[in-house]
Design a protein around this motif. Structure first.
Motif, PDB file in Angstrom:
ATOM      1  N   ARG A   2       4.427  65.813  92.573  1.00  0.00           N
ATOM      2  CA  ARG A   2       4.702  65.027  91.370  1.00  0.00           C
ATOM      3  C   ARG A   2       4.122  63.619  91.498  1.00  0.00           C
ATOM      4  NH1 ARG A   2      10.660  63.868  90.258  1.00  0.00           N
ATOM      5  NH2 ARG A   2      10.748  66.079  90.645  1.00  0.00           N
ATOM      6  N   THR A  91       7.304  78.170  84.730  1.00  0.00           N
ATOM      7  CA  THR A  91       7.896  77.264  83.748  1.00  0.00           C
ATOM      8  C   THR A  91       8.511  76.011  84.381  1.00  0.00           C
ATOM      9  OG1 THR A  91       8.210  79.020  82.137  1.00  0.00           O
ATOM     10  CG2 THR A  91       9.600  77.081  81.892  1.00  0.00           C
ATOM     11  N   LEU A  94       5.681  73.692  85.260  1.00  0.00           N
ATOM     12  CA  LEU A  94       5.050  73.152  84.056  1.00  0.00           C
ATOM     13  C   LEU A  94       5.898  72.023  83.470  1.00  0.00           C
ATOM     14  CD1 LEU A  94       3.841  76.456  82.364  1.00  0.00           C
ATOM     15  CD2 LEU A  94       2.387  74.657  83.342  1.00  0.00           C
ATOM     16  N   LEU A  95       7.199  72.207  83.445  1.00  0.00           N
ATOM     17  CA  LEU A  95       8.085  71.170  82.908  1.00  0.00           C
ATOM     18  C   LEU A  95       8.111  69.933  83.806  1.00  0.00           C
ATOM     19  CD1 LEU A  95      10.997  73.391  81.589  1.00  0.00           C
ATOM     20  CD2 LEU A  95       9.342  72.067  80.225  1.00  0.00           C
ATOM     21  N   GLU A  96       7.982  70.139  85.105  1.00  0.00           N
ATOM     22  CA  GLU A  96       7.963  69.004  86.030  1.00  0.00           C
ATOM     23  C   GLU A  96       6.653  68.232  85.955  1.00  0.00           C
ATOM     24  OE1 GLU A  96       8.005  68.120  90.841  1.00  0.00           O
ATOM     25  OE2 GLU A  96       8.792  70.020  90.107  1.00  0.00           O
ATOM     26  N   ARG A  98       3.950  68.803  83.664  1.00  0.00           N
ATOM     27  CA  ARG A  98       3.432  68.651  82.296  1.00  0.00           C
ATOM     28  C   ARG A  98       1.898  68.488  82.263  1.00  0.00           C
ATOM     29  NH1 ARG A  98       7.490  67.482  78.358  1.00  0.00           N
ATOM     30  NH2 ARG A  98       9.512  67.556  79.357  1.00  0.00           N
ATOM     31  N   ASP A 100      -1.948  68.700  81.209  1.00  0.00           N
ATOM     32  CA  ASP A 100      -2.592  68.642  79.895  1.00  0.00           C
ATOM     33  C   ASP A 100      -3.037  70.026  79.451  1.00  0.00           C
ATOM     34  OD1 ASP A 100      -2.844  65.581  79.511  1.00  0.00           O
ATOM     35  OD2 ASP A 100      -3.586  65.959  81.553  1.00  0.00           O
ATOM     36  N   HIS A 102      -2.886  74.254  80.498  1.00  0.00           N
ATOM     37  CA  HIS A 102      -2.394  75.387  81.297  1.00  0.00           C
ATOM     38  C   HIS A 102      -3.443  76.479  81.172  1.00  0.00           C
ATOM     39  CE1 HIS A 102       0.095  78.285  83.213  1.00  0.00           C
ATOM     40  NE2 HIS A 102       0.615  78.835  82.131  1.00  0.00           N
ATOM     41  N   THR A 118       6.585  76.737  76.212  1.00  0.00           N
ATOM     42  CA  THR A 118       6.855  75.592  77.089  1.00  0.00           C
ATOM     43  C   THR A 118       5.718  74.585  77.003  1.00  0.00           C
ATOM     44  OG1 THR A 118       8.117  76.964  78.619  1.00  0.00           O
ATOM     45  CG2 THR A 118       7.233  74.907  79.501  1.00  0.00           C
ATOM     46  N   VAL A 119       4.485  75.059  77.132  1.00  0.00           N
ATOM     47  CA  VAL A 119       3.316  74.171  77.113  1.00  0.00           C
ATOM     48  C   VAL A 119       3.183  73.482  75.759  1.00  0.00           C
ATOM     49  CG1 VAL A 119       0.800  74.080  77.323  1.00  0.00           C
ATOM     50  CG2 VAL A 119       2.134  75.519  78.884  1.00  0.00           C
ATOM     51  N   TYR A 122       5.779  70.522  75.151  1.00  0.00           N
ATOM     52  CA  TYR A 122       5.552  69.163  75.672  1.00  0.00           C
ATOM     53  C   TYR A 122       4.202  68.595  75.232  1.00  0.00           C
ATOM     54  CZ  TYR A 122       2.919  71.195  79.635  1.00  0.00           C
ATOM     55  OH  TYR A 122       2.011  71.865  80.416  1.00  0.00           O
ATOM     56  N   GLY A 124       1.086  70.118  75.530  1.00  0.00           N
ATOM     57  CA  GLY A 124      -0.093  70.573  76.276  1.00  0.00           C
ATOM     58  C   GLY A 124      -0.856  71.637  75.498  1.00  0.00           C
TER      59      GLY A 124
END
Length: 166
Positions: A2, A91, A94-96, A98, A100, A102, A118-119, A122, A124
């Motif tokens: 992260r 998932t 991806l949430l952690e 984020r 641009d 996927h 999910t993408v 946020y 993406g």
């Protein structure tokens, strides 16, 4: 992970994300990841841990340990970060992170990507990348065992092999 992604974002870089088992890395994997790396400035690759590969692929899998698979993928040009994940889906990552973009292989369409909501949620985007799904670890293992396509082992037919530059 992260922290590295946050530093890249602070520097104005975009992030792409790809995932998979990557058991016995083959040319289809390489083409998928190279195409994914062209979607952004940095590429994060998430690799299924050993337990999830066994659950997804069945008995005798993975062939290579998660640490070996991660090391091989990390050595590929265009791959900036590798993370091993234990969850059934990406998932949570991806949430952690984020990312641009996927990136998924050509065995998907934008509408069949499991993480699409999910993408999109946020902000993406999803990119379908790589060459047609003509390569698989399952087929490679069958060829190695002498039960390849058309019941024969060995190489792919000459008309399906790309020319090699020497």
């Amino acid at each position: 992970m992260r922290t590295a992604v946050q530093a890249d974002r602070a520097a104005g870089r975009t992030i792409a994300f790809a995932n998979g088992c990557f058991d016995l890395v083959h040319v289809g994997h390489v083409r998928y990841l190279q195409a994914a790396s062209r979607e952004a400035d940095r590429l994060v690759v998430a690799i299924n841990d050993d337990r999830s590969v066994a659950a997804l692929k069945g008995a005798g899998r993975p062939i290579l340990s998660e640490s070996d698979r991660a090391e091989l993928v990390a050595a590929l040009r265009g791959v900036d970060y590798v993370v091993i994940f234990p969850e059934p889906t990406v998932t949570p990552l991806l949430l952690e992170l984020r990312p641009d973009v996927h990136c998924k292989g050509t065995d998907y369409t934008v509408e069949t990507v499991p993480e699409r909501d999910t993408v999109r949620g946020y902000g993406g985007r999803i990119a379908i990348v790589g060459d047609p799904k003509d390569h698989s670890t399952r087929d490679l293992l069958a060829r190695m065992r002498g039960r390849g396509r058309n019941g024969a082992g060995g190489e792919a037919p000459a008309e399906r092999r790309p020319p090699v530059k020497r």
